[in-house]
Every structure is written in structure tokens, then in C-alpha cells.
Design an enzyme around this catalytic site. Structure first.
Site, PDB file in Angstrom:
ATOM      1  N   LYS A  21      47.135  22.481   7.055  1.00  0.00           N
ATOM      2  CA  LYS A  21      47.690  21.198   7.493  1.00  0.00           C
ATOM      3  C   LYS A  21      47.302  20.104   6.516  1.00  0.00           C
ATOM      4  O   LYS A  21      48.131  19.295   6.098  1.00  0.00           O
ATOM      5  CB  LYS A  21      47.182  20.837   8.899  1.00  0.00           C
TER       6      LYS A  21
ATOM      7  N   GLN B 267      42.631  20.101  17.094  1.00  0.00           N
ATOM      8  CA  GLN B 267      42.925  21.535  17.043  1.00  0.00           C
ATOM      9  C   GLN B 267      42.395  22.224  18.302  1.00  0.00           C
ATOM     10  O   GLN B 267      41.232  22.038  18.679  1.00  0.00           O
ATOM     11  CB  GLN B 267      42.297  22.140  15.779  1.00  0.00           C
TER      12      GLN B 267
ATOM     13  N   ASP C 189      51.161  16.173  18.382  1.00  0.00           N
ATOM     14  CA  ASP C 189      51.252  17.511  18.971  1.00  0.00           C
ATOM     15  C   ASP C 189      52.174  17.528  20.190  1.00  0.00           C
ATOM     16  O   ASP C 189      52.575  18.596  20.644  1.00  0.00           O
ATOM     17  CB  ASP C 189      49.854  17.944  19.460  1.00  0.00           C
TER      18      ASP C 189
HETATM   19  N1  GUN Z   1      46.202  25.699  18.356  1.00  0.00           N
HETATM   20  C1  GUN Z   1      47.199  26.597  18.222  1.00  0.00           C
HETATM   21  N2  GUN Z   1      48.381  25.974  18.027  1.00  0.00           N
HETATM   22  C2  GUN Z   1      48.121  24.651  18.048  1.00  0.00           C
HETATM   23  C3  GUN Z   1      48.943  23.495  17.896  1.00  0.00           C
HETATM   24  O1  GUN Z   1      50.162  23.548  17.731  1.00  0.00           O
HETATM   25  N3  GUN Z   1      48.281  22.313  17.966  1.00  0.00           N
HETATM   26  C4  GUN Z   1      46.946  22.228  18.184  1.00  0.00           C
HETATM   27  N4  GUN Z   1      46.413  21.023  18.267  1.00  0.00           N
HETATM   28  N5  GUN Z   1      46.165  23.276  18.332  1.00  0.00           N
HETATM   29  C5  GUN Z   1      46.754  24.480  18.260  1.00  0.00           C
END
Ligand code: GUN
Length: 299
Positions: free
Chosen positions: A55, A99, A122
Site C-alpha cells: 500500500k 489494517q 476502507d
Molecule cells: N485486512 C484484510 N483486508 C483488509 C482491508 O481491505 N482493509 C483493512 N483495513 N484491513 C484488511
């Protein structure tokens, strides 16, 4: 028999990231604005560390600012809430992503609710969940299901009237995926671990989105011939054929079987995964524009 078309999520995501990057350049030139994305990582989960690294890298490549906040898994909930409050107040931060999963002692819902919904790239804040459920198009849409929908529309065009089966009911993928398919006028079924006669449910589906987290669970004889199959799973399995101690990534779909029956399928890796980050960058761009009263570019 014809094999399914392979949906190239990697190429699709690269093209989307380029369009986002071009829009970021215009935003800088026209308004002096640089989108900023803050990513918060707690603990040492190896998969999460890989996601966060990717990311950060792709955020910078798109011309945005990337802010990473990494913590030991013993961090207190209050420290995390204090950080979120400071990111909410920081004008250089337009998007905030925590996350998941978080360690067990932290109340995930409380942390997600603390994020300013306008910075919730998100789409996990209850405000955005509610907007998506009620069809409000100002919703921040969760990145993985949104990437899946983009690929489905690219592959199939109009989805109206199609029977869609979403396998998995998580808040991150299954539930928002079902909402998005509903918004496209699909007839949607959500199946899960307690669903009876899962194979028959799958066999009725023109579109199958697998997001259960069980390696190679969906078999070839479950699939309606010609169906479009989107595989969200990322599971690491032993691969002794590659040498002692070797592993490889597979999806929730038994690719070698399903590719012989489906009309189109996403591979793992190289399908859904790359689209998730591309959609995150798009959401960060959108959040920046909305926070400054600007129209969101159509990328
Ligand atoms: N963990 C697995 N997929 C995601 C996601 O799309 N966003 C976040 N914040 N955590 C995750």
C-alpha cells in the site's frame, strides 16, 4: 471443452492506478493539493505487513503522500484512539486505514467508529456501511468488493437480472459485495459455513464470488457452465512439488477444476488482490476531492 477466460486483475489494476495517478497530477497542478493516506498497522502478522508495504509503495507511485504508523501488538486501545484523533485533525491526511485484524484486546468496532467517516477510505465506518446499504452514492465503498464489481462489469457489462452467489458473510467482503451486486439489480444469495447444500446454491449462480478463506473449497462440479467466478481467497498451502518446505498461494476456488467449467475466472495471485489497492488509491483521491469541495474525477 473451452477453458474459461482469465480475468487479468493485475493489468486492470495497473490501468486504474495510472488513471488515479494522472488525476493526482491534475489535482496538484490545478489546486495545489496532494492526497495523503495514513495506514496504521498493529502487530507482526506477516500477511498484513506485506499488504501495508505494498500500500505504501503504490501510494507513493500514484503521487500521493504515505504516512505509516506501526505499533507493537501490546499497544493500548486508548493510544490507538488518540492516534486516530490526531489523524482526523491532520489536514495533510485525507484517508485513514487501520489494517485488520487488530489484536484481541482491542475493540475493532470502537476503533473503526473513531475514524472520521469522510477519511474512511476502507468504507468500514457505520456511516459508510449505512450509506452503501441505502444506496447513497456518497458512500466510501470497501475496496475489495468494489474491485470485484469493477471486474465483473468489465467482463459482463450490464449485470441486471443475473443470479449472484456471494460465498462468505464478512463485513470486509461478503456483506458489502452483496450490497453492490444488489445495487446492480442482481438477484443475490449470501451463502456461508452453515448453508445447506452449498453445491446446489453455487450451481444456480451466473456470478459466484468466493470469500470464505478456505483453500480450494469451490469445486468444478459446483459451477454453472459459463458462470463468472471471482476468487477473493488468498490461502497459503504446502507445495511439496516445488521442493521441500515450499508453499504457494491459492484461492478459495479449485482453479484447475473450475477453469474447465466457468466462462471467466480470476486467478490467485493476480486477480482480486491487485484491484484492492488500486481501489484504495481511488478512494483516497475521492476523499481528498470531497474534503475540498471538488468534484470527484471519474477514473
Ligand atoms: N485486512 C484484510 N483486508 C483488509 C482491508 O481491505 N482493509 C483493512 N483495513 N484491513 C484488511
Amino acid at each position: 471443452m473451452n477453458e474459461a477466460a482469465i480475468i487479468d486483475g493485475k493489468a486492470f489494476a495497473e490501468a486504474l492506478r495510472e488513471r488515479v495517478g494522472a488525476a493526482v497530477t491534475r489535482l496538484k497542478e490545478d489546486h495545489g493539493l496532494t492526497p495523503g493516506l495514513a495506514v496504521v498497522l498493529v502487530g507482526e502478522d506477516p500477511a498484513s505487513q506485506v499488504y501495508v508495504r505494498n500500500k505504501g509503495k503504490q501510494t507513493l507511485e500514484a503521487g500521493m503522500n504515505s504516512f505509516e504508523h506501526k505499533f507493537d501488538e501490546t499497544i493500548s486501545q486508548q493510544t490507538l484512539l488518540d492516534l486516530i484523533a490526531s489523524l482526523n485533525a491532520d489536514a495533510a491526511v485525507h484517508g485513514i486505514l487501520v489494517q485488520l485484524p487488530l489484536p484481541g484486546h482491542i475493540d475493532e468496532a470502537a476503533v473503526l467508529s473513531a475514524i472520521n467517516p469522510d477519511k474512511d477510505v476502507d468504507g468500514f465506518h457505520l456511516i459508510n456501511v449505512g450509506k452503501l446499504a441505502t444506496g447513497d452514492d456518497s458512500a466510501m465503498v470497501p475496496c475489495t468488493p468494489w474491485g470485484c464489481l469493477m471486474m465483473l462489469k468489465e467482463q459482463l457489462g450490464d449485470l441486471k437480472g443475473m443470479k449472484a452467489l456471494v460465498l462468505g458473510r464478512s463485513n470486509i467482503v461478503g456483506k458489502p459485495m452483496a450490497q453492490l451486486l444488489l445495487s446492480q439489480h442482481c438477484t443475490v444469495t449470501i451463502a456461508h459455513s452453515r448453508t445447506e447444500n452449498l453445491a446446489a446454491e453455487c450451481a444456480a449462480a451466473d456470478i459466484l464470488v468466493a470469500a470464505v478463506g478456505r483453500a480450494q473449497m469451490v469445486k468444478g462440479d459446483w459451477i454453472k457452465p459459463g458462470a463468472t467466478v471471482i476468487d477473493v481467497g488468498i490461502n497459503r498451502i504446502d507445495a511439496p512439488e516445488r521442493g521441500p518446505g515450499k508453499t504457494r498461494l491459492v484461492g478459495d476456488v479449485d482453479f484447475d477444476e473450475v477453469v474447465k467449467v466457468a466462462g471467466a475466472i480470476t486467478p490467485v495471485p493476480g486477480g482480486v488482490g491487485p484491484m484492492t489497492i488500486a481501489c484504495l488509491l481511488r478512494n483516497t483521491l475521492a476523499a481528498t476531492c470531497l474534503q475540498h469541495g471538488l468534484d470527484v474525477p471519474d477514473v
